[in-house]
Design an enzyme around this catalytic site. Structure first.
Site, PDB file in Angstrom:
ATOM      1  CG  ASP A   1      -4.142  14.047 -11.459  1.00 17.92           C
ATOM      2  OD1 ASP A   1      -4.339  14.747 -12.459  1.00 17.92           O
ATOM      3  OD2 ASP A   1      -4.642  12.927 -11.299  1.00 17.92           O
TER       4      ASP A   1
ATOM      5  CD  GLU B   1      -8.356  14.616 -18.509  1.00 21.89           C
ATOM      6  OE1 GLU B   1      -9.404  13.981 -18.379  1.00 21.89           O
ATOM      7  OE2 GLU B   1      -8.066  15.599 -17.790  1.00 21.89           O
TER       8      GLU B   1
ATOM      9  CG  ASP C   1     -13.104  11.831 -15.158  1.00 23.88           C
ATOM     10  OD1 ASP C   1     -13.616  12.018 -14.038  1.00 23.88           O
ATOM     11  OD2 ASP C   1     -12.217  12.574 -15.634  1.00 23.88           O
TER      12      ASP C   1
END
Length: 561
Positions: free
Chosen positions: A98, A256, A330
């Site tokens: 990430d 993202e 999420d």
């Protein structure tokens, strides 16, 4: 279009806090992940995406980074991480990390310096503004409720945080900041990682002047997303990142990007533009929410899902590349969301997997999805840990919204649905830990777990394994064009893929009611074979006409006429 390994790969996302605890402290860790790599090899995935393991005060479960070049103590050491990378590579898999660079932690050394004085060399690493009329610089809301600004007494100014107040936004307009970020990315790539998943990367460019958003009655703070999503310099920054860092390595990059459209995604992922390989978009996972956002529940309309996924398939068919996902850290569990996690858990989980994995793009599997893990229904708000959920509950209760209404929304949409610990076996805490888990395990772990799935040849796990295998065996699954069929059918989601003289026909009954499939005359397969089904026994009938059982999925492969 050229072939790259990331187009042919299937990615598995690990949320380290919830995957496997090795040392008994109730928190998943890196040695725990290492102990489970053979399981992932058996599943057949090519790439592991590891959610953040960096040093962090953990205000937002590691997405608030204090030190980009250190590992969080509770996850292990840098030596553990290096072992993990080596063990992943030994098994022929790859690792992507990430990259969280829209914001840092307020405990990051840069911010500690930045808040000291207005003339500190690090001041402009963040976004500071004086107040306006005794209030915040603008009316933007944080994504985690309340204002997106926090006042800092030391210098008498406010700093911007689109998320928690412990996640101040980095100022990408500062070339010195960008240099530091590129240097950090290079440091990780030189360690041997295989790419990045970039957290809310399309938020990094804000509109000059940070104007107020359109006010809404009764709302002191409103979304300023028009002024920071896909902002004015975003393509410049990503191309500069490519120039300085990404082009020097054989990488996979996925950004993202809330609020991205297929047209914008062509710009972000078009190969000649030198930005990213693919994006995560959120259109399809926003279809079951009402006008008041994610907590405002409404049933999914299948026609909306068909239209959305098809728009992305067609939009990036020749320019760019799609990511394919149902779940992540999420999002709620897909089998509880778009399937039936009670009467048809196995069938609906397999159908949803088939529908997604047979599309064009790189599929992502979120931990536990491959065994059909479900949403959790905790009774008490005290059992939840997620900052977004807790902030929302507190804010709405203060406005008089009943507890029951809020819990229904949390049961459906809360992020902790994805974060309950991985269910390995039927022993206490599902084999996740010998200690007390940081978040309770879903009580259904005795029925739904890896051990049980591996024993049952008809399990969801083996269906995922087969989908991954088929992708490696049939180029049409990677490269074939996509066309929706039976667009107006209220119950069936069907489409075809075409490539190199072959046609793949995918037919999915999206609901728990029996229905009949009649193949449109223009879809013709010669020498058709049933490549995959989620029911044991095959009902009679050719590909042109058959009865679909609840949540049935069938995939046929044939030659073009």
């Amino acid at each position: 279009m050229s072939t790259q390994w990331w187009k042919e790969s299937v990615v598995y996302q690990i949320y380290p806090r919830s995957f496997q605890d090795y040392n008994g402290d109730g928190i998943g860790d890196i040695p725990g992940i290492i102990s489970r790599l053979d399981y992932l090899k058996t599943l057949g995935v090519d790439v592991i995406w590891l959610s953040p393991v960096y040093d962090s005060p953990n205000d937002d479960n590691g997405y608030d980074i204090r030190d980009y070049k250190a590992i969080m103590d509770e996850f292990g050491t840098m030596a553990d991480w290096e072992t993990l990378l080596a063990e992943i590579h030994t098994r022929g898999m790859k690792l992507i990390m990430d990259l969280v660079v829209n914001h840092s932690s307020d405990e990051h050394a840069w911010f500690v310096e930045s808040r000291k004085s207005k003339d500190n060399p690090y001041r402009d690493f963040y976004i500071w503004r004086p107040g306006k009329d005794g209030k915040e610089p603008n009316n933007w809301a944080s994504n985690f409720s309340g204002s997106a600004w926090t006042y800092d007494e030391t210098t008498g100014e406010y700093y911007l945080h689109l998320f928690s107040k412990k996640q101040p936004d980095l100022n990408w307009e500062n070339p010195k900041l960008r240099e530091k970020i590129y240097e950090m990315m290079t440091w990780w790539l030189d360690k041997g990682i295989d790419g990045f998943r970039m957290d809310v990367i399309n938020f990094i460019s804000k509109v000059d002047g940070l104007p107020d958003a359109e006010p809404q009655p009764g709302q002191p703070y409103v979304s300023g997303s028009n002024y920071f999503m896909n902002g004015p310099n975003i393509h410049t920054y990503l191309q500069e990142m490519h120039e300085n860092v990404l082009q020097h390595y054989d990488l996979m990059t996925v950004g993202e990007m809330p609020g991205v459209t297929p047209e914008l995604a062509q710009l972000y992922t078009g190969e000649e533009r030198n930005e990213l390989n693919m994006v995560f978009q959120f259109e399809h996972v926003g279809l079951d929410q009402g006008p008041n956002g994610k907590w405002d529940l409404k049933p999914l309309e299948l026609k909306d899902l068909k239209a959305s996924l098809s728009r992305w398939q067609k939009g990036l068919q020749d320019i760019g590349w799609n990511s394919l996902y149902w779940n992540n850290h999420d999002q709620p569990r897909i089998v509880s969301r778009f399937g039936d996690d009670q009467s048809y858990r196995v069938e609906s989980a397999k159908m949803l997997a088939t529908l997604l994995h047979c599309m064009k793009g790189t599929p992502f599997i979120y931990q536990g999805e491959e065994i059909g893990m479900t949403n959790v229904r905790f009774d008490s708000i005290e059992q939840y840990q997620d900052i977004e959920t807790l902030n929302m509950y507190k804010e709405k209760r203060a406005q008089g919204v009943p507890h029951e209404t809020l819990m229904a929304s949390i049961h459906a949409k809360g992020r902790d649905n994805a974060r309950t610990p991985m269910q390995w076996d039927e022993t206490k805490h599902g084999g996740f830990t010998d200690g007390t888990p940081w978040l309770e395990v879903n009580p259904n772990y005795k029925e739904i777990n890896v051990k049980q799935a591996l024993k049952d040849p008809n399990s969801i796990f083996y269906h995922y394994q087969k989908l991954i295998q088929l992708r490696k065996e049939h180029a049409i699954l990677v490269h074939g064009s996509y066309d929706l069929i039976l667009e107006d059918d209220p119950q069936i989601f069907a489409y075809k893929r075409t490539y190199n003289g072959q046609t793949l026909l995918v037919v999915c009954n999206f609901y728990g009611r029996i229905t009949d499939f009649e193949c449109p005359a223009e879809v013709v397969l010669s020498e058709p074979t049933l490549l995959l089904s989620n029911y044991d026994e095959e009902e009679n009938g050719s590909y042109t006409s058959f009865r679909l059982r609840p949540y049935e999925a069938r995939v046929y492969l044939g030659k073009n006429e």
